[in-house]
Design a protein around this motif. Structure first.
Motif, PDB file in Angstrom:
ATOM      1  N   LEU A   1     100.554  95.508  82.962  1.00 15.59           N
ATOM      2  CA  LEU A   1     101.104  96.717  84.010  1.00 15.59           C
ATOM      3  C   LEU A   1     102.517  97.019  82.926  1.00 15.59           C
ATOM      4  N   THR A   2     102.687  98.342  83.125  1.00 16.02           N
ATOM      5  CA  THR A   2     104.152  98.982  82.239  1.00 16.02           C
ATOM      6  C   THR A   2     104.819  99.501  83.502  1.00 16.02           C
ATOM      7  N   LYS A   3     104.763  99.984  84.914  1.00 20.42           N
ATOM      8  CA  LYS A   3     105.185  99.531  86.512  1.00 20.42           C
ATOM      9  C   LYS A   3     105.681  98.603  86.988  1.00 20.42           C
ATOM     10  N   ASP A   4     105.815  97.482  86.495  1.00 20.64           N
ATOM     11  CA  ASP A   4     106.111  96.880  87.542  1.00 20.64           C
ATOM     12  C   ASP A   4     106.781  96.361  88.446  1.00 20.64           C
ATOM     13  N   VAL A   5     107.570  96.241  89.770  1.00 21.42           N
ATOM     14  CA  VAL A   5     108.794  96.118  90.047  1.00 21.42           C
ATOM     15  C   VAL A   5     109.225  95.223  89.469  1.00 21.42           C
ATOM     16  N   HIS A   6     110.177  94.272  89.751  1.00 21.21           N
ATOM     17  CA  HIS A   6     110.517  92.978  89.062  1.00 21.21           C
ATOM     18  C   HIS A   6     110.550  93.491  87.888  1.00 21.21           C
ATOM     19  N   HIS A   7     109.365  93.331  86.893  1.00 20.91           N
ATOM     20  CA  HIS A   7     109.437  93.173  85.680  1.00 20.91           C
ATOM     21  C   HIS A   7     109.351  93.944  84.525  1.00 20.91           C
ATOM     22  N   GLY A   8     109.240  95.841  84.642  1.00 21.00           N
ATOM     23  CA  GLY A   8     109.236  96.469  83.876  1.00 21.00           C
ATOM     24  C   GLY A   8     108.046  96.438  83.471  1.00 21.00           C
ATOM     25  N   HIS A   9     107.799  96.172  82.288  1.00 18.09           N
ATOM     26  CA  HIS A   9     106.914  96.410  81.796  1.00 18.09           C
ATOM     27  C   HIS A   9     106.116  94.536  81.858  1.00 18.09           C
ATOM     28  N   ALA A  10     105.046  94.303  82.208  1.00 17.30           N
ATOM     29  CA  ALA A  10     104.595  92.548  82.761  1.00 17.30           C
ATOM     30  C   ALA A  10     103.266  92.806  82.198  1.00 17.30           C
TER      31      ALA A  10
ATOM     32  N   ILE B   1     102.541  87.073  87.004  1.00 18.18           N
ATOM     33  CA  ILE B   1     102.850  87.779  86.452  1.00 18.18           C
ATOM     34  C   ILE B   1     103.778  87.277  85.664  1.00 18.18           C
ATOM     35  N   ASN B   2     103.821  87.446  84.216  1.00 17.87           N
ATOM     36  CA  ASN B   2     105.120  87.287  82.757  1.00 17.87           C
ATOM     37  C   ASN B   2     105.650  88.525  82.873  1.00 17.87           C
ATOM     38  N   GLY B   3     106.714  88.994  83.168  1.00 18.57           N
ATOM     39  CA  GLY B   3     107.501  89.375  82.098  1.00 18.57           C
ATOM     40  C   GLY B   3     107.917  89.812  80.680  1.00 18.57           C
ATOM     41  N   ILE B   4     107.909  91.311  80.412  1.00 16.41           N
ATOM     42  CA  ILE B   4     107.684  90.751  78.437  1.00 16.41           C
ATOM     43  C   ILE B   4     108.393  91.830  78.065  1.00 16.41           C
TER      44      ILE B   4
END
Length: 120
Positions: free
Chosen positions: A23-32, A40-43
């Motif tokens: 995911l490149t536009k996750d609201v909470h993490h940016g990239h995930a 969902i894991n923030g990366i």
């Protein structure tokens, strides 16, 4: 032939690599990276690597950024050459005066990859 689509990235919480869908536009993490369809894991965006559809001699999946060190102690990284899915080994040794690519991907299953450019 259907190719497996798989990404990996280094978690922002310091717990190492995570594998799954990007995911490149996750609201909470940016990239995930999404695992199991919903976790969902923030990366770190700069650590994103994609599976190239091949395995090395130890049957480990090969991702962009993976490193191979040859018998001359030269280090090579897996890189994408073009948008058509061509992958190469790109020389990354700092103390060498040669410049080069190995573009024969049939060679990949015969060698071993140890580490990734984001781990050194």
């Amino acid at each position: 032939m259907k190719r497996e689509i798989l990404f990996r990235g280094l978690r922002t919480n310091g717990l190492g690599w995570v594998y799954g869908d990007l995911l490149t536009k996750d609201v909470h993490h940016g990239h995930a990276i999404v695992t199991d369809g919903c976790i969902i894991n923030g990366i770190h965006p700069e650590s994103v690597c994609w599976y190239i559809g091949q395995k090395d001699k130890n049957k480990n999946r090969i991702f962009t950024g993976d490193i191979h060190t040859d018998e001359n102690n030269d280090s090579w990284r897996v890189a994408q050459l073009d948008d058509d899915g061509m992958y190469v080994l790109e020389l990354i040794s700092e103390d060498k005066d040669q410049d080069g690519f190995i573009n024969e991907t049939a060679y990949f299953p015969e060698i071993e990859f140890k580490g990734n450019i984001y781990e050194i």
